[in-house]
Design a protein around this motif. Structure first.
Motif, mmCIF file in Angstrom:
data_model
loop_
_atom_site.group_PDB
_atom_site.id
_atom_site.type_symbol
_atom_site.label_atom_id
_atom_site.label_comp_id
_atom_site.label_asym_id
_atom_site.label_seq_id
_atom_site.Cartn_x
_atom_site.Cartn_y
_atom_site.Cartn_z
ATOM 1 N N GLY A 226 0.830 -1.205 0.000
ATOM 2 C CA GLY A 226 0.000 0.000 0.000
ATOM 3 C C GLY A 226 0.857 1.245 0.000
ATOM 4 O O GLY A 226 1.790 1.359 -0.795
ATOM 5 N N THR A 227 0.561 2.154 0.932
ATOM 6 C CA THR A 227 1.291 3.422 1.009
ATOM 7 C C THR A 227 1.596 3.756 2.457
ATOM 8 O O THR A 227 0.683 3.812 3.290
ATOM 9 N N HIS A 228 2.865 3.977 2.761
ATOM 10 C CA HIS A 228 3.245 4.441 4.100
ATOM 11 C C HIS A 228 3.031 5.950 4.148
ATOM 12 O O HIS A 228 3.603 6.684 3.346
ATOM 13 N N VAL A 229 2.191 6.392 5.068
ATOM 14 C CA VAL A 229 1.897 7.819 5.212
ATOM 15 C C VAL A 229 2.438 8.315 6.544
ATOM 16 O O VAL A 229 2.167 7.723 7.596
ATOM 17 N N THR A 230 3.201 9.399 6.496
ATOM 18 C CA THR A 230 3.697 10.048 7.706
ATOM 19 C C THR A 230 3.049 11.420 7.797
ATOM 20 O O THR A 230 3.189 12.241 6.895
ATOM 21 N N TRP A 231 2.316 11.634 8.881
ATOM 22 C CA TRP A 231 1.605 12.900 9.123
ATOM 23 C C TRP A 231 2.340 13.620 10.246
ATOM 24 O O TRP A 231 2.535 13.065 11.326
ATOM 25 N N SER A 232 2.773 14.844 9.981
ATOM 26 C CA SER A 232 3.485 15.600 11.010
ATOM 27 C C SER A 232 3.007 17.045 11.055
ATOM 28 O O SER A 232 2.477 17.569 10.075
ATOM 29 N N VAL A 233 3.191 17.650 12.216
ATOM 30 C CA VAL A 233 2.926 19.081 12.384
ATOM 31 C C VAL A 233 4.048 19.633 13.248
ATOM 32 O O VAL A 233 4.510 18.977 14.183
ATOM 33 N N GLU A 234 4.514 20.817 12.899
ATOM 34 C CA GLU A 234 5.572 21.446 13.672
ATOM 35 C C GLU A 234 5.389 22.957 13.652
ATOM 36 O O GLU A 234 4.717 23.499 12.768
ATOM 37 N N GLY A 235 5.986 23.606 14.642
ATOM 38 C CA GLY A 235 5.874 25.041 14.700
ATOM 39 C C GLY A 235 6.548 25.623 15.921
ATOM 40 O O GLY A 235 7.186 24.909 16.702
ATOM 41 N N GLU A 236 6.382 26.917 16.069
ATOM 42 C CA GLU A 236 6.971 27.615 17.203
ATOM 43 C C GLU A 236 6.129 27.373 18.446
ATOM 44 O O GLU A 236 4.902 27.402 18.393
ATOM 45 N N ASN A 237 6.784 27.125 19.548
ATOM 46 C CA ASN A 237 6.092 26.959 20.822
ATOM 47 C C ASN A 237 5.886 28.344 21.436
ATOM 48 O O ASN A 237 6.816 28.921 21.993
ATOM 49 N N THR A 238 4.696 28.889 21.299
ATOM 50 C CA THR A 238 4.390 30.190 21.895
ATOM 51 C C THR A 238 4.387 30.053 23.420
ATOM 52 O O THR A 238 4.455 28.945 23.953
ATOM 53 N N LEU A 239 4.299 31.173 24.109
ATOM 54 C CA LEU A 239 4.261 31.141 25.574
ATOM 55 C C LEU A 239 3.075 30.314 26.054
ATOM 56 O O LEU A 239 3.204 29.522 26.990
ATOM 57 N N MET A 240 1.938 30.461 25.368
ATOM 58 C CA MET A 240 0.760 29.667 25.724
ATOM 59 C C MET A 240 1.027 28.185 25.473
ATOM 60 O O MET A 240 0.685 27.327 26.290
ATOM 61 N N GLY A 241 1.675 27.882 24.343
ATOM 62 C CA GLY A 241 2.005 26.497 24.028
ATOM 63 C C GLY A 241 2.962 25.898 25.042
ATOM 64 O O GLY A 241 2.821 24.746 25.445
ATOM 65 N N LYS A 242 3.935 26.696 25.466
ATOM 66 C CA LYS A 242 4.877 26.224 26.481
ATOM 67 C C LYS A 242 4.162 25.952 27.802
ATOM 68 O O LYS A 242 4.452 24.968 28.481
ATOM 69 N N ALA A 243 3.226 26.835 28.150
ATOM 70 C CA ALA A 243 2.481 26.665 29.403
ATOM 71 C C ALA A 243 1.649 25.389 29.371
ATOM 72 O O ALA A 243 1.625 24.611 30.332
ATOM 73 N N ILE A 244 0.991 25.148 28.232
ATOM 74 C CA ILE A 244 0.172 23.944 28.103
ATOM 75 C C ILE A 244 1.047 22.696 28.146
ATOM 76 O O ILE A 244 0.729 21.708 28.810
ATOM 77 N N SER A 245 2.186 22.748 27.415
ATOM 78 C CA SER A 245 3.055 21.567 27.355
ATOM 79 C C SER A 245 3.718 21.258 28.693
ATOM 80 O O SER A 245 4.211 20.149 28.907
ATOM 81 N N ALA A 246 3.724 22.243 29.611
ATOM 82 C CA ALA A 246 4.298 22.003 30.942
ATOM 83 C C ALA A 246 3.412 21.076 31.764
ATOM 84 O O ALA A 246 3.881 20.417 32.697
ATOM 85 N N PHE A 247 2.130 21.014 31.399
ATOM 86 C CA PHE A 247 1.182 20.215 32.175
ATOM 87 C C PHE A 247 0.551 19.076 31.376
ATOM 88 O O PHE A 247 -0.012 18.155 31.954
ATOM 89 N N LEU A 248 0.616 19.162 30.037
ATOM 90 C CA LEU A 248 0.032 18.132 29.185
ATOM 91 C C LEU A 248 1.080 17.593 28.226
ATOM 92 O O LEU A 248 1.920 18.355 27.725
ATOM 93 N N ASP A 249 1.024 16.315 27.936
ATOM 94 C CA ASP A 249 1.911 15.703 26.952
ATOM 95 C C ASP A 249 1.304 15.932 25.571
ATOM 96 O O ASP A 249 0.422 15.194 25.130
ATOM 97 N N MET A 250 1.771 17.001 24.896
ATOM 98 C CA MET A 250 1.181 17.372 23.617
ATOM 99 C C MET A 250 1.437 16.316 22.537
ATOM 100 O O MET A 250 0.611 16.117 21.649
ATOM 101 N N ASP A 251 2.594 15.644 22.614
ATOM 102 C CA ASP A 251 2.882 14.608 21.627
ATOM 103 C C ASP A 251 1.853 13.478 21.728
ATOM 104 O O ASP A 251 1.327 13.008 20.721
ATOM 105 N N ALA A 252 1.550 13.069 22.959
ATOM 106 C CA ALA A 252 0.569 11.999 23.157
ATOM 107 C C ALA A 252 -0.830 12.470 22.768
ATOM 108 O O ALA A 252 -1.600 11.738 22.148
ATOM 109 N N LEU A 253 -1.152 13.733 23.109
ATOM 110 C CA LEU A 253 -2.478 14.269 22.849
ATOM 111 C C LEU A 253 -2.739 14.407 21.349
ATOM 112 O O LEU A 253 -3.723 13.888 20.822
ATOM 113 N N LEU A 254 -1.825 15.102 20.649
ATOM 114 C CA LEU A 254 -1.986 15.269 19.205
ATOM 115 C C LEU A 254 -1.724 13.957 18.470
ATOM 116 O O LEU A 254 -2.392 13.648 17.486
#
Length: 197
Positions: free
Chosen positions: A130-158
């Motif tokens: 078939g077809t191997h598909v790799t889906w990724s997202v990347e970007g800058e960690n804003t202050l809000m993003g850093k605050a959220i990632s301090a308490f939540l595992d964003m890799d597991a969540l997304l």
């Protein structure tokens, strides 16, 4: 006593801010899966935003989400904008580049519940199954993003959403293309006859 309590609270707040600021400046989430269909079939499902309702896990966040499509139907310049409830938020996706059967790159803009701009990518590699598909997202960690990632595992969540989306994509392409046609379009295996000695 109140003065001491106030001082402790201030110290804790400062410590928290310092900790949040030490979080990584950028983030990346990636998941891969085998989709049981030829690369051109899978590509057409990703490269056309009108098809995303059939497999994207984010579509079910708000059944009444307002969608708007702009530009060409598919490929570079195609735009999918949405506005929904608190879970869906508001944002816009724009395809920046796509290569048939290989690659789709897009800009992800989020306006609500908070602003962010990220890069989304789908990489496709054809295989015998078939077809191997790799889906990724990347970007800058804003202050809000850093605050959220301090308490939540964003890799597991997304990542959980990406895994669900890839499984949905597999089901959608198989429903789209009858099995005999999928088998006929799959890369053929070369069988080398045994040589008698």
């Amino acid at each position: 006593m109140l003065k001491l309590l106030g001082l402790v609270i201030v110290v804790l707040i400062v410590a928290l801010v310092v900790f949040i600021r030490t979080r990584p400046d950028r983030f990346r989430v990636e998941r891969s899966a085998l989709i049981h269909a030829p690369a051109d079939v899978v590509f057409s499902m990703i490269n056309d935003f009108h098809q995303w309702g059939r497999w994207s896990p984010y579509e079910k966040l708000d059944p009444n989400v307002t969608k708007r499509f702009e530009g060409p139907r598919s490929g570079p310049g195609a735009v999918y904008a949405w506005s929904g409830n608190n879970k869906a938020g508001e944002g816009r996706m724009t395809i920046l580049e796509s290569r048939p059967g290989e690659f789709v790159s897009m800009r992800l803009e989020f306006f609500k519940p908070f602003a962010a701009t990220n890069q989304g990518t789908f990489k496709l590699v054809a295989s015998e199954k078939g077809t191997h598909v790799t889906w990724s997202v990347e970007g800058e960690n804003t202050l809000m993003g850093k605050a959220i990632s301090a308490f939540l595992d964003m890799d597991a969540l997304l990542g959980k959403n990406f895994e669900e989306g890839l499984a949905n994509l597999d089901a959608a392409v198989q429903a789209e293309t009858p099995k005999p046609e999928l088998e006929a379009r799959a890369p053929s295996l070369k069988v080398v006859p045994a040589v008698a000695h």
